[in-house]
Enzyme design. Structure first.
Site, PDB file in Angstrom:
ATOM      1  N   GLY A  26      -5.468  11.889  11.049  1.00  0.00           N
ATOM      2  CA  GLY A  26      -4.559  10.997  10.321  1.00  0.00           C
ATOM      3  C   GLY A  26      -4.610  11.156   8.807  1.00  0.00           C
ATOM      4  CE1 TYR A  53      -4.439  -2.337   5.313  1.00  0.00           C
ATOM      5  CE2 TYR A  53      -3.683  -0.261   4.384  1.00  0.00           C
ATOM      6  CZ  TYR A  53      -4.193  -1.515   4.214  1.00  0.00           C
ATOM      7  OH  TYR A  53      -4.454  -1.986   2.945  1.00  0.00           O
ATOM      8  CE1 TYR A 110      -2.078  -3.966  -5.061  1.00  0.00           C
ATOM      9  CE2 TYR A 110      -4.126  -3.988  -3.825  1.00  0.00           C
ATOM     10  CZ  TYR A 110      -3.158  -4.654  -4.555  1.00  0.00           C
ATOM     11  OH  TYR A 110      -3.303  -6.002  -4.766  1.00  0.00           O
ATOM     12  CG  PHE A 111      -1.200   5.375  -4.933  1.00  0.00           C
ATOM     13  CD1 PHE A 111      -0.174   4.474  -5.229  1.00  0.00           C
ATOM     14  CD2 PHE A 111      -0.860   6.578  -4.348  1.00  0.00           C
ATOM     15  CE1 PHE A 111       1.161   4.775  -4.937  1.00  0.00           C
ATOM     16  CE2 PHE A 111       0.474   6.894  -4.058  1.00  0.00           C
ATOM     17  CZ  PHE A 111       1.475   5.995  -4.357  1.00  0.00           C
ATOM     18  CG  ASN A 112      -6.894   6.222  -2.151  1.00  0.00           C
ATOM     19  OD1 ASN A 112      -5.675   6.360  -1.990  1.00  0.00           O
ATOM     20  ND2 ASN A 112      -7.768   6.653  -1.265  1.00  0.00           N
ATOM     21  CB  SER A 148      -0.858  -0.026   1.268  1.00  0.00           C
ATOM     22  OG  SER A 148      -1.470   1.219   1.475  1.00  0.00           O
ATOM     23  CB  THR A 151      -0.568   3.058   4.057  1.00  0.00           C
ATOM     24  OG1 THR A 151      -1.752   2.944   3.292  1.00  0.00           O
ATOM     25  CG2 THR A 151      -0.880   3.712   5.359  1.00  0.00           C
ATOM     26  NE  ARG A 196      -6.021  10.202   0.733  1.00  0.00           N
ATOM     27  CZ  ARG A 196      -5.838  11.378   1.339  1.00  0.00           C
ATOM     28  NH1 ARG A 196      -5.511  12.457   0.625  1.00  0.00           N
ATOM     29  NH2 ARG A 196      -5.973  11.479   2.641  1.00  0.00           N
ATOM     30  CE  LYS A 221      -1.825  -4.039   2.965  1.00  0.00           C
ATOM     31  NZ  LYS A 221      -2.187  -5.280   2.278  1.00  0.00           N
TER      32      LYS A 221
HETATM   33  O1  UPG Z   1     -16.771   9.483   4.402  1.00  0.00           O
HETATM   34  C1  UPG Z   1     -15.708   9.949   3.918  1.00  0.00           C
HETATM   35  C2  UPG Z   1     -14.610   9.116   3.577  1.00  0.00           C
HETATM   36  C3  UPG Z   1     -13.468   9.703   3.068  1.00  0.00           C
HETATM   37  N1  UPG Z   1     -13.388  11.046   2.874  1.00  0.00           N
HETATM   38  C4  UPG Z   1     -12.165  11.640   2.266  1.00  0.00           C
HETATM   39  O2  UPG Z   1     -11.937  10.982   1.049  1.00  0.00           O
HETATM   40  C5  UPG Z   1     -10.539  10.819   0.790  1.00  0.00           C
HETATM   41  C6  UPG Z   1     -10.249   9.337   0.611  1.00  0.00           C
HETATM   42  O3  UPG Z   1     -10.493   8.649   1.811  1.00  0.00           O
HETATM   43  P1  UPG Z   1     -10.575   7.047   1.888  1.00  0.00           P
HETATM   44  O4  UPG Z   1     -11.405   6.519   0.783  1.00  0.00           O
HETATM   45  O5  UPG Z   1     -10.999   6.686   3.289  1.00  0.00           O
HETATM   46  O6  UPG Z   1      -9.103   6.566   1.596  1.00  0.00           O
HETATM   47  P2  UPG Z   1      -7.714   6.944   2.318  1.00  0.00           P
HETATM   48  O7  UPG Z   1      -7.907   7.444   3.685  1.00  0.00           O
HETATM   49  O8  UPG Z   1      -6.932   7.789   1.369  1.00  0.00           O
HETATM   50  O9  UPG Z   1      -7.028   5.490   2.470  1.00  0.00           O
HETATM   51  C7  UPG Z   1      -7.128   4.504   1.450  1.00  0.00           C
HETATM   52  O10 UPG Z   1      -5.981   4.460   0.669  1.00  0.00           O
HETATM   53  C8  UPG Z   1      -4.800   4.008   1.306  1.00  0.00           C
HETATM   54  C9  UPG Z   1      -3.690   3.868   0.286  1.00  0.00           C
HETATM   55  O11 UPG Z   1      -3.373   5.078  -0.271  1.00  0.00           O
HETATM   56  C10 UPG Z   1      -5.024   2.661   1.927  1.00  0.00           C
HETATM   57  O12 UPG Z   1      -3.885   2.295   2.629  1.00  0.00           O
HETATM   58  C11 UPG Z   1      -6.220   2.688   2.848  1.00  0.00           C
HETATM   59  O13 UPG Z   1      -6.470   1.380   3.323  1.00  0.00           O
HETATM   60  C12 UPG Z   1      -7.406   3.170   2.102  1.00  0.00           C
HETATM   61  O14 UPG Z   1      -8.499   3.266   2.980  1.00  0.00           O
HETATM   62  C13 UPG Z   1      -9.828  11.433   1.995  1.00  0.00           C
HETATM   63  O15 UPG Z   1      -9.476  12.761   1.649  1.00  0.00           O
HETATM   64  C14 UPG Z   1     -10.901  11.444   3.092  1.00  0.00           C
HETATM   65  O16 UPG Z   1     -10.752  12.471   4.037  1.00  0.00           O
HETATM   66  C15 UPG Z   1     -14.460  11.864   3.203  1.00  0.00           C
HETATM   67  O17 UPG Z   1     -14.402  13.085   3.036  1.00  0.00           O
HETATM   68  N2  UPG Z   1     -15.595  11.290   3.712  1.00  0.00           N
END
Ligand code: UPG
Length: 222
Positions: free
Chosen positions: A183, A38, A66-68, A14, A16, A120, A42
């Site tokens: 975070g 997490y 991986y990214f998202n 990840s 991460t 992201r 990884k």
């Molecule tokens: O209800 C929500 C959920 C998310 N976000 C925003 O959306 C973006 C993406 O969030 P999320 O989909 O939760 O992904 P990340 O926190 O970027 O983390 C993901 O991407 C990472 C890899 O880059 C992985 O390690 C994680 O497991 C995976 O959850 C961020 O800016 C969040 O603050 C919101 O505003 N509202």
């Protein structure tokens, strides 16, 4: 795996693992310093696999960061069905669009990004899958450990994701801005150049396709 005579492994790592490196564009040579458990798990598995390679060089190892990951199979038959309330943006948005959840909470609009919301690098799961196939092919040709980012190289904001999903679904996504989530980083995305040069892999699907496929799956899985 040894008993079965299988010595090729592709590990789902990840982005991460980089933690908070102080730049938004992540190259594979950045230091790894995860800021959550997490990410630590990884990175730990990456290190175990590197040790394994040292102890037995006949192993062939790919570490894919991986990214998202988002989207679903284009058939609408295979997708993500998170238990309970989704934590991640895309499944949450999809459940708002279908009417299962009332509204999205956008975690902060005061980040130093063009619209203030987090950026992201979302990547379609089918692109991730093709990255794995390319990695497996490469493992049959090289003894080197392959460590690559799987991302598109392009970041989208939460508000851009909402707009794209509205376009794909024809639904309005009600949302409210709330406090930042602890975070979360403002912005990060992959430098995908190494994956291109090492694996001959590039992500093909854009954000609209990611939303369309997620929406098809969401409608089918009711
Ligand atoms: O209800 C929500 C959920 C998310 N976000 C925003 O959306 C973006 C993406 O969030 P999320 O989909 O939760 O992904 P990340 O926190 O970027 O983390 C993901 O991407 C990472 C890899 O880059 C992985 O390690 C994680 O497991 C995976 O959850 C961020 O800016 C969040 O603050 C919101 O505003 N509202």
């Amino acid at each position: 795996m040894t008993e079965a005579g299988v010595k090729n492994i592709v590990f789902s790592s990840s982005a991460t693992v980089y933690g908070n490196p102080g730049v938004a564009k992540y190259t594979e040579d950045l230091p790894t310093s995860p800021i959550n458990v997490y990410g630590q798990t990884k990175l730990f598995v990456e290190k175990i696999l590197l040790d394994l390679k040292k102890s037995d060089p006949t192993w062939r190892i790919a570490l894919l960061r991986y990214f998202n990951p988002v989207g679903a199979h284009f058939s609408g038959l295979i997708g993500e069905d998170p238990a309970g309330i989704p934590n991640n943006l895309m499944p949450f948005v999809a459940q708002v669009a279908i009417g299962k959840l009332e509204k999205l909470r956008v975690f902060g609009n005061d980040y130093p990004t063009p619209d203030g919301t987090g950026l992201r690098d979302y990547i379609h799961v089918e692109d991730l899958a093709s990255g794995h196939l390319k990695a497996l092919n490469k493992l049959s040709q090289t003894e080197e450990v392959i460590t690559v980012n799987l991302g598109t190289g392009r970041a989208y904001s939460v508000l851009e994701m909402i707009k794209a999903f509205e376009l794909a679904s024809g639904k309005t996504i009600p949302y409210e801005i709330v406090e930042r989530r602890s975070g979360d980083l403002a912005e990060y995305y992959a430098d995908p150049e190494k994956a291109k040069s090492k694996l001959d892999w590039v992500a093909k699907h854009d954000i609209l396709k990611m939303c369309e496929d997620t929406w098809r799956w969401q409608k089918n899985s009711q």
